[in-house]
Design a protein around this motif. Sequence first.
Motif, short mmCIF file in Angstrom:
data_model
loop_
_atom_site.label_atom_id
_atom_site.label_comp_id
_atom_site.label_asym_id
_atom_site.label_seq_id
_atom_site.Cartn_x
_atom_site.Cartn_y
_atom_site.Cartn_z
N HIS A 36 -0.13 -0.83 0.27
CA HIS A 36 -0.27 0.33 -0.05
C HIS A 36 1.26 0.83 -0.45
N GLU A 39 2.37 1.60 -3.57
CA GLU A 39 1.71 2.43 -4.50
C GLU A 39 1.64 4.15 -4.05
N GLU A 40 1.60 4.00 -3.54
CA GLU A 40 1.37 5.55 -2.56
C GLU A 40 2.59 6.62 -3.39
N GLN A 156 -0.31 5.90 6.46
CA GLN A 156 -1.05 5.13 5.28
C GLN A 156 -1.31 5.99 4.40
N GLY A 157 -0.01 6.11 3.72
CA GLY A 157 0.49 6.93 2.58
C GLY A 157 0.18 8.44 3.04
#
Length: 255
Positions: A36, A39-40, A156-157
Amino acid sequence: MKHIESESNTSLKQWKKLHTKKEREKSGTFLLEGPHLIEEAITSGAKLQHVIVEENFEINEAWLKEEFTLWSVPAKLMKQLSETEKPQGIIAVCEMMDQSEELIKKGGRYLLIDGVQDPGNLGTIIRTADSAGLDGVFLGEGTADLYNGKTVRSTQGSLFHLPIVKANLLDIIERCKEHDLPVLSTSLQNSVDMRETPEVDGFALIMGNEGAGVQEILQQQSTLNVKIPIFGNAESLNVSVATGILLYELQRNRT
């Protein structure tokens, strides 16, 4: 793809050093763990230098268009590189973002963080600021390292979604005032209930250390001190929870 088998591999040793703030600052890089966050990073245009995968991990083929070196390692070495109890099978070495203090503008919405020391709280606060649509976050002296592994994971990005700058908060307050931005500080003394704050266009909100709160010198320079009403018997709120409440109240109250 390059393969590493030995614990004595020079690259592996260097990546493990990135668990320390000193080495992160020296190299200008930090670790990202899990699909995740990677990807961010890619979506936001962050620069990845290396991607390390556990053997048999299926990497997203779209990522292979990026200019990084791909490595594979056995599970035992991935566990050494990981900072989590259960490694997710992929870690990246990412370059730190180059952010400028010149982002302050009339009508902007900013968060100033004064000495929040817990990396998990800092990451959650940044994620909240992102969710609330802020234009930037400033990290004052004594605040946890943005690139600490726990901070990064807790965002969380969101650390890739908005500018986050280390700064002298007194200087930032002065710049905000030059742009006619009201500066609000959290305080229990000489403060108003957050529900009584006037309507504003932009704002700068100062959130303080988990135990000591916002430094008095910063409170003195603020336009208004605000507090969150406590309806039960709890003495106080967690700083990340309090930040969320205030940011959404200020957004709701915008002109």
